[in-house]
Design a protein around this motif. Structure first.
Motif, PDB file in Angstrom:
ATOM      1  N   PRO A  16       7.353 -13.642 -18.811  1.00 45.04           N
ATOM      2  CA  PRO A  16       5.963 -13.180 -18.662  1.00 45.04           C
ATOM      3  C   PRO A  16       5.853 -11.705 -18.272  1.00 45.04           C
ATOM      4  O   PRO A  16       4.795 -11.092 -18.437  1.00 45.04           O
ATOM      5  CB  PRO A  16       5.399 -14.088 -17.566  1.00 45.04           C
ATOM      6  N   ASP A  17       6.950 -11.122 -17.760  1.00 43.45           N
ATOM      7  CA  ASP A  17       6.920  -9.719 -17.346  1.00 43.45           C
ATOM      8  C   ASP A  17       7.377  -8.766 -18.449  1.00 43.45           C
ATOM      9  O   ASP A  17       7.313  -7.544 -18.284  1.00 43.45           O
ATOM     10  CB  ASP A  17       7.799  -9.515 -16.108  1.00 43.45           C
ATOM     11  N   ALA A  18       7.874  -9.310 -19.571  1.00 43.68           N
ATOM     12  CA  ALA A  18       8.364  -8.450 -20.663  1.00 43.68           C
ATOM     13  C   ALA A  18       7.185  -7.858 -21.435  1.00 43.68           C
ATOM     14  O   ALA A  18       6.210  -8.540 -21.731  1.00 43.68           O
ATOM     15  CB  ALA A  18       9.253  -9.254 -21.599  1.00 43.68           C
ATOM     16  N   ASN A  19       7.282  -6.562 -21.742  1.00 39.17           N
ATOM     17  CA  ASN A  19       6.244  -5.881 -22.514  1.00 39.17           C
ATOM     18  C   ASN A  19       6.643  -5.841 -23.992  1.00 39.17           C
ATOM     19  O   ASN A  19       7.733  -5.355 -24.320  1.00 39.17           O
ATOM     20  CB  ASN A  19       6.036  -4.456 -22.003  1.00 39.17           C
ATOM     21  N   GLU A  46      11.274  -5.631 -28.105  1.00 35.36           N
ATOM     22  CA  GLU A  46      12.353  -4.678 -28.357  1.00 35.36           C
ATOM     23  C   GLU A  46      13.662  -5.419 -28.594  1.00 35.36           C
ATOM     24  O   GLU A  46      13.943  -6.419 -27.954  1.00 35.36           O
ATOM     25  CB  GLU A  46      12.492  -3.739 -27.152  1.00 35.36           C
ATOM     26  N   ARG A  47      14.434  -4.947 -29.566  1.00 31.92           N
ATOM     27  CA  ARG A  47      15.752  -5.479 -29.943  1.00 31.92           C
ATOM     28  C   ARG A  47      15.657  -6.802 -30.717  1.00 31.92           C
ATOM     29  O   ARG A  47      16.678  -7.397 -31.051  1.00 31.92           O
ATOM     30  CB  ARG A  47      16.687  -5.645 -28.735  1.00 31.92           C
ATOM     31  N   GLU A  48      14.455  -7.229 -31.042  1.00 36.01           N
ATOM     32  CA  GLU A  48      14.335  -8.440 -31.852  1.00 36.01           C
ATOM     33  C   GLU A  48      14.686  -8.169 -33.304  1.00 36.01           C
ATOM     34  O   GLU A  48      14.466  -7.071 -33.811  1.00 36.01           O
ATOM     35  CB  GLU A  48      12.895  -8.977 -31.799  1.00 36.01           C
ATOM     36  N   PHE A  49      15.183  -9.184 -33.967  1.00 33.97           N
ATOM     37  CA  PHE A  49      15.275  -9.230 -35.424  1.00 33.97           C
ATOM     38  C   PHE A  49      14.236 -10.268 -35.829  1.00 33.97           C
ATOM     39  O   PHE A  49      14.472 -11.468 -35.775  1.00 33.97           O
ATOM     40  CB  PHE A  49      16.673  -9.649 -35.874  1.00 33.97           C
ATOM     41  N   PHE A  50      13.052  -9.796 -36.197  1.00 35.96           N
ATOM     42  CA  PHE A  50      11.881 -10.651 -36.366  1.00 35.96           C
ATOM     43  C   PHE A  50      11.597 -10.832 -37.850  1.00 35.96           C
ATOM     44  O   PHE A  50      11.585  -9.849 -38.603  1.00 35.96           O
ATOM     45  CB  PHE A  50      10.673 -10.028 -35.667  1.00 35.96           C
ATOM     46  N   GLY A  82       2.931   0.201 -26.536  1.00 36.04           N
ATOM     47  CA  GLY A  82       1.768   0.397 -25.678  1.00 36.04           C
ATOM     48  C   GLY A  82       0.739   1.381 -26.195  1.00 36.04           C
ATOM     49  O   GLY A  82      -0.329   1.529 -25.607  1.00 36.04           O
ATOM     50  N   GLN A  83       1.020   2.062 -27.324  1.00 39.77           N
ATOM     51  CA  GLN A  83       0.108   3.068 -27.874  1.00 39.77           C
ATOM     52  C   GLN A  83      -0.614   2.522 -29.103  1.00 39.77           C
ATOM     53  O   GLN A  83       0.004   1.938 -30.001  1.00 39.77           O
ATOM     54  CB  GLN A  83       0.887   4.339 -28.275  1.00 39.77           C
TER      55      GLN A  83
END
Length: 380
Positions: A16-19, A46-50, A82-83
């Motif tokens: 829940p704390d991951a952005n 970040e770092r996902e292979f989605f 975040g942008q």
């Protein structure tokens, strides 16, 4: 970070704390009267292979093009790190896109193709050389640096395009059907190379594909889309074993689906009546939310089903039928069986014996059997 390579610790979507690196917020994209993407919410970390997976026209490429900046949402917002990036042009985003055609410059060498984007930055000449060499090593193209694209195989051209896309170290790499032009064996080999490169660079990859096997092989998570809607987002294992709808169950892998009526026979068991002349199918399931007489769909994968000439299998679900066809696939065989009620069923068995010593053949009467926890009950 493919399902086979990822460690169990890599699951930022459960933190829940991951952005998220990417966030789609109520994104809709229309082309005239046609809605390509419908009020979609999605996060990628970040770092996902989605993987974005779906049939042609489901909206997955439109989603990718909006991320790249080639299309603008009709409504809603896209955030990168975040942008808000809705109005940011493609060349101002920390995003690179690798096209299905690879779009290599035919008159430039491999080395110059990879260096092309770097030369348009303020990077020093020596730094460019070092970065190109690093990309050549990463993609195992060091012996081919001076060759032109037409002197390379399809797999090598694919790796050149990948090296060029990664050269500027983007936060995000978008891949639009990157392996579609390769033959099956090379495509399978390249899937593992892609996973290895993604893991080494730590770049977030988002891949668009209609090939379910490809998505299940490379991805940390898969988003299944249909007609502009997001149906399910989960790990490959979760989507295969726990699809949330008949569409997802049917789209991912081979599956048998039976329509029937549910009856609660215990605190954690349903009986599904699907034919007047056949015993009900028993399914172990949390029965809360189900009611007697409710219409349901029952899904079971072929590999969960045993095939036998006798009724000796002790598993609780047994149905009788006739072998109509056998698909020999080397390590496995798929038996297509017409049940006595008329429905076709597929069962898959490992070939532990040589073909001439197998007992079951065409037109045999057989019994299919499986456990009460092997299938999945889906509400219509």
């Amino acid at each position: 970070m493919g399902q086979n390579a990822a460690t169990t610790a890599f699951a930022p979507w459960n933190d829940p704390d991951a952005n998220p690196l990417i966030r789609f917020e109520n994104v809709t994209k229309r082309f005239g009267d046609f809605t390509a993407v419908n009020n979609l919410n999605l996060t990628v970390y970040e770092r996902e292979f989605f993987a974005l997976l779906g049939a042609s026209g489901c909206g997955k490429t439109t989603l990718l093009r909006m991320l790249a900046g080639f299309e603008t949402p009709t409504s809603g917002h896209i955030l990168l790190d975040g942008q808000h990036i809705n109005g940011v042009p493609p060349n101002k985003r920390a995003v690179n896109m690798m096209f299905q055609s690879y779009a290599l410059f035919p008159h430039l060498s491999v080395w110059d193709n990879i260096a092309f984007g770097l030369r348009r930055t303020k990077m020093e000449k020596d730094e460019i050389g070092d970065r190109v060499q690093e990309m050549l090593r990463l993609t195992q193209l060091e012996p081919f640096g001076r060759r032109k694209p037409h002197q390379l195989s399809g797999g090598q051209r694919q790796r050149v395009a990948l090296a060029r896309s990664l050269a500027k170290a983007p936060k995000l790499l978008l891949l639009d059907e990157p392996l579609a032009a390769l033959d099956k064996k090379l495509r399978q080999e390249t899937q593992f190379e892609l996973m290895d490169i993604q893991e080494k660079t730590g770049t977030t990859f988002v891949i668009v594909t209609h090939d379910q096997e490809e998505a299940m092989t490379v991805a940390s998570r898969v988003a299944v889309m249909n007609k502009g809607n997001l149906l399910q987002v989960a790990t490959p294992g979760e989507i295969y074993e726990g699809p949330n709808s008949v569409y997802v169950a049917d789209f991912i892998g081979e599956v048998n689906i039976i329509e029937g009526t549910a009856k609660i026979v215990g605190p954690d068991e349903l009986a599904i009546q699907y034919s007047e002349n056949a015993p009900p199918i028993h399914a172990k399931i949390e029965t809360e939310g189900f009611s007697d007489g409710q219409s349901v769909s029952y899904a079971i994968r072929p590999e969960k089903i045993g095939v036998s000439l006798t009724q000796d299998d002790p598993r609780p679900n047994k149905v009788k039928g006739t072998v109509i066809d056998i698909a020999y696939l080397g390590s496995t065989s798929t038996y297509h069986v017409r049940l006595d009620c008329g429905q076709m069923f597929s069962a898959q068995m490992t070939n532990v014996r040589r073909i001439e010593h197998r007992e079951i053949t065409w037109e045999d009467t057989v019994w299919l059997s499986w456990s009460n926890s092997a299938g999945l009950v889906l509400v219509k």
